[in-house]
Design a protein around this motif. Structure first.
Motif, short mmCIF file in Angstrom:
data_model
loop_
_atom_site.label_atom_id
_atom_site.label_comp_id
_atom_site.label_asym_id
_atom_site.label_seq_id
_atom_site.Cartn_x
_atom_site.Cartn_y
_atom_site.Cartn_z
N ALA A 74 0.83 -1.21 0.00
CA ALA A 74 0.00 0.00 0.00
C ALA A 74 0.87 1.26 0.00
N GLU A 75 0.37 2.31 -0.63
CA GLU A 75 1.02 3.61 -0.59
C GLU A 75 0.57 4.34 0.67
N ILE A 76 1.51 4.74 1.52
CA ILE A 76 1.19 5.43 2.76
C ILE A 76 1.36 6.93 2.57
N ILE A 77 0.29 7.68 2.80
CA ILE A 77 0.34 9.15 2.71
C ILE A 77 0.21 9.69 4.12
N TRP A 78 1.30 10.26 4.63
CA TRP A 78 1.38 10.72 6.02
C TRP A 78 1.17 12.22 6.08
N GLN A 79 0.14 12.67 6.77
CA GLN A 79 -0.11 14.11 6.88
C GLN A 79 -0.96 14.39 8.11
N GLY A 80 -0.59 15.41 8.86
CA GLY A 80 -1.36 15.80 10.04
C GLY A 80 -0.98 17.19 10.48
N PRO A 81 -1.65 17.74 11.48
CA PRO A 81 -1.30 19.06 11.98
C PRO A 81 0.05 19.03 12.68
N GLN A 82 0.71 20.17 12.75
CA GLN A 82 2.00 20.23 13.43
C GLN A 82 1.81 20.16 14.94
N LYS A 83 0.82 20.91 15.45
CA LYS A 83 0.57 20.94 16.89
C LYS A 83 -0.66 20.11 17.24
N GLU A 84 -0.64 19.56 18.43
CA GLU A 84 -1.69 18.65 18.85
C GLU A 84 -2.94 19.36 19.40
N ASP A 85 -3.07 20.64 19.14
CA ASP A 85 -4.29 21.35 19.55
C ASP A 85 -4.99 21.99 18.35
N ASP A 86 -4.53 21.65 17.14
CA ASP A 86 -5.09 22.27 15.93
C ASP A 86 -6.18 21.35 15.36
N ARG A 87 -7.34 21.35 16.02
CA ARG A 87 -8.44 20.49 15.59
C ARG A 87 -8.91 20.82 14.18
N GLN A 88 -9.01 22.11 13.88
CA GLN A 88 -9.53 22.52 12.58
C GLN A 88 -8.63 22.05 11.45
N MET A 89 -7.33 22.11 11.67
CA MET A 89 -6.40 21.64 10.65
C MET A 89 -6.56 20.13 10.42
N GLN A 90 -6.74 19.38 11.50
CA GLN A 90 -6.90 17.93 11.33
C GLN A 90 -8.21 17.60 10.59
N ILE A 91 -9.24 18.36 10.89
CA ILE A 91 -10.52 18.17 10.17
C ILE A 91 -10.32 18.44 8.68
N GLN A 92 -9.59 19.51 8.35
CA GLN A 92 -9.33 19.84 6.95
C GLN A 92 -8.53 18.76 6.25
N VAL A 93 -7.58 18.17 6.97
CA VAL A 93 -6.77 17.09 6.39
C VAL A 93 -7.66 15.90 6.04
N VAL A 94 -8.55 15.52 6.96
CA VAL A 94 -9.48 14.42 6.69
C VAL A 94 -10.34 14.75 5.48
N GLN A 95 -10.89 15.95 5.44
CA GLN A 95 -11.75 16.35 4.33
C GLN A 95 -11.00 16.34 3.00
N PRO A 109 -7.57 10.71 16.27
CA PRO A 109 -8.35 11.96 16.39
C PRO A 109 -7.90 12.85 17.54
N LEU A 110 -7.74 14.13 17.21
CA LEU A 110 -7.38 15.13 18.23
C LEU A 110 -8.50 15.34 19.24
N ASP A 111 -9.71 15.22 18.78
CA ASP A 111 -10.87 15.48 19.62
C ASP A 111 -11.91 14.38 19.37
N ASP A 112 -12.42 13.79 20.44
CA ASP A 112 -13.31 12.64 20.28
C ASP A 112 -14.68 13.02 19.73
N ARG A 113 -15.01 14.30 19.72
CA ARG A 113 -16.30 14.74 19.18
C ARG A 113 -16.17 15.41 17.82
N SER A 114 -15.30 16.39 17.72
CA SER A 114 -15.26 17.20 16.50
C SER A 114 -14.78 16.41 15.29
N LEU A 115 -14.02 15.34 15.50
CA LEU A 115 -13.55 14.54 14.36
C LEU A 115 -14.57 13.48 13.94
N ALA A 116 -15.65 13.33 14.70
CA ALA A 116 -16.66 12.32 14.35
C ALA A 116 -17.36 12.66 13.04
#
Length: 340
Positions: A74-95, A109-116
């Motif tokens: 499988a091809e692994i594409i690694w990407q995430g926010p730099q800081k562990e409090d940037d919920r919005q960035m992680q949501i954008q990455v998923v989208q 998931p950075l946040d158990d609710r907002s990433l749902a």
């Protein structure tokens, strides 16, 4: 008559344009398929999204994911926010990965609710999701690959209660609101204290370290200044543990205050070796990344997989740190997988 010829000419031109368009689309699809194939077999594109990218914990997860990618093709594409409090960035990455149409997603998931919400959106688009490290308030994901965090917290409580002889004044510095993994460790610690240290006084349990080591250091300094009588401390993750270690060192209380933390890096391992940290609950992030990718590939291929994978936790102390199995856990060969 001229009108009939004109209409006929338009019809011919329209048909010709449609033919070109179809051929162009077909050509594009063929290029996409070719670019995503290897040896005549379609190569799965798996997005792996960590909570952050700075802590060594996530580098270990990345290395494990790369190993699993090589084994499964499988091809692994690694990407995430730099800081562990940037919920919005992680949501954008998923989208963004949903828009790209990846074959599967492995998410911490950075946040158990907002990433749902974005996870549910991915599943609706037929993109399966495996959750690693920290749980999510959703029933849509396929599998959960993580440490038994509550058990890890209880191990830390048992260790600290033993160190204190069953009595003393203790601080628990929490990590960050919305982080399910550390919330479980905190809950496990509190449960363990009732069981192993019923005579221990918890003088502070409601303060948060924040997502960075610098914030954790400041929060730790504030707590040590407010409670100079403290005899024991517990922290539930890498950044909070390292921030507290630095605060204990600068205040002259290192080694004097019994200190138990969570996760491992070079600084924290040195703290165990020199007696400034009296216990570390160490996870296996390499295995977490490895099993996360192996599981999502099985899901995509409709093969058998486990709904819950426990990747283990071990309490590391000055007494057992030189054991071969502990050394293998705290000093994984990340360069073998990340610098290829």
């Amino acid at each position: 008559m001229y009108l009939k010829k004109y209409i006929a000419l338009l019809s011919t031109a329209f048909s010709f344009m449609m033919l070109i368009s179809c051929n162009s689309s077909s050509s594009t699809e063929n290029k996409t398929t070719t670019a995503n194939t290897e040896g005549g077999t379609e190569k799965l594109r798996i997005a792996v999204i960590p909570k952050g990218s700075t802590h060594s914990f996530w580098k270990s997860i990345h290395a494990g994911a790369v190993k699993a990618g090589q084994e499964t093709g499988a091809e692994i594409i690694w990407q995430g926010p730099q800081k562990e409090d940037d919920r919005q960035m992680q949501i954008q990455v998923v989208q963004n990965f949903i828009s790209q149409g990846v074959d599967g997603i492995v998410l911490a998931p950075l946040d158990d609710r907002s990433l749902a919400t974005p996870v549910n959106a991915a599943v609706k688009r037929d993109i399966p999701v495996v959750i690693i490290d920290s749980d999510l308030q959703s029933k849509e994901y396929s599998s959960f690959v993580a440490t038994d965090n509550k058990m890890g917290g209880k191990l830390c409580a048992q260790r600290l209660a033993e160190l204190l002889g069953g009595k003393g004044k203790v601080i628990m510095l929490r990590y960050s609101e919305g982080s399910a993994s550390t919330a479980e460790r905190e809950a496990g610690f509190l449960e363990g204290m009732k069981e192993y240290g019923p005579n221990i006084e918890l003088i502070s349990t409601n303060q948060y370290a924040g997502a960075t080591m610098e914030k954790a250091f400041q929060a730790s300094q504030n707590l040590l200044n407010r409670f100079p009588q403290v005899e024991g401390v517990y922290c539930p993750n890498e950044s909070s543990t390292q921030g507290m270690l630095r605060a204990l060192q600068t205040s002259g209380k290192a080694k004097k205050v019994k200190f138990v933390g969570f996760d491992a890096n070079a600084t924290l391992i040195a703290g165990v070796q020199n007696g400034e940290i009296h216990g570390l609950a160490v996870q296996n992030p390499f295995m977490m990344g490895y099993e996360g990718v192996k599981t999502i590939v099985a899901v995509v291929k409709k093969e058998n997989y486990e709904k819950r994978v426990d990747t283990g936790v071990k309490l590391v102390t000055q007494e057992n740190i030189n054991q071969p199995e502990v050394q293998e856990l705290i000093n994984p060969d990340l360069d073998k997988w990340l610098n290829q």
